[in-house]
Enzyme design. Sequence first.
Site, PDB file in Angstrom:
ATOM      1  NE  ARG A  61       0.567  37.766  48.115  1.00 45.12           N
ATOM      2  CZ  ARG A  61       1.701  38.107  48.689  1.00 45.12           C
ATOM      3  NH1 ARG A  61       2.342  37.250  49.444  1.00 45.12           N
ATOM      4  NH2 ARG A  61       2.206  39.305  48.501  1.00 45.12           N
ATOM      5  CD  GLU A  98      13.964  46.227  42.746  1.00 47.95           C
ATOM      6  OE1 GLU A  98      15.109  46.461  43.137  1.00 47.95           O
ATOM      7  OE2 GLU A  98      13.193  45.432  43.318  1.00 47.95           O
TER       8      GLU A  98
END
Length: 177
Positions: A61, A98
């Site tokens: 993106r 994460e």
Amino acid sequence: MAAYDFERLIIDLPDYPEPGVVFKDITPLLADAEGFAAVVDSLAEHFADAGVTKVIGAEARGFMVGAPVARRLGAGFVPARKPGKLPRETVSESYALEYGTDALEVHTDAISADDVVLLVDDLVATGGTAVAQARLVERFGAKLAGMGFLMELAFLDPRKAIAQATDAEVFSLVKVS
């Protein structure tokens, strides 16, 4: 440029991709010609006097926002890709996720020490991807002019992680508290 209401074209999708998460869908903003132009113009105008020679954007993106900002600034565009996606010799920078790690790569000849580089992305969340790109720019000896984002998830405090890696300016069009 006059202020633009970016948020009116960003759709909140509750419980996507998992319960408790509110996903911010920017695709209606990008699909709107006036909205997309306002994103590109606002980011480019903010850094217009920074002497930018290259814009770096992360897969995928960051390409959508970074490439037109580069064009608007009269600068080159450097894609920061996932490992194994670029065809020639690369420089790589890992960053924490994460659960685990990932990396971004750029071609070894993509940036020079003489470049002034602007990092552009659609979103900054925890700051990990931005920090990895800043480190790539630093490895080339180039100057990081700043970081421009369409949206910042301020509640995740990405500026803290970024400030530990660079003193470059962070500019966001939309901040989500």
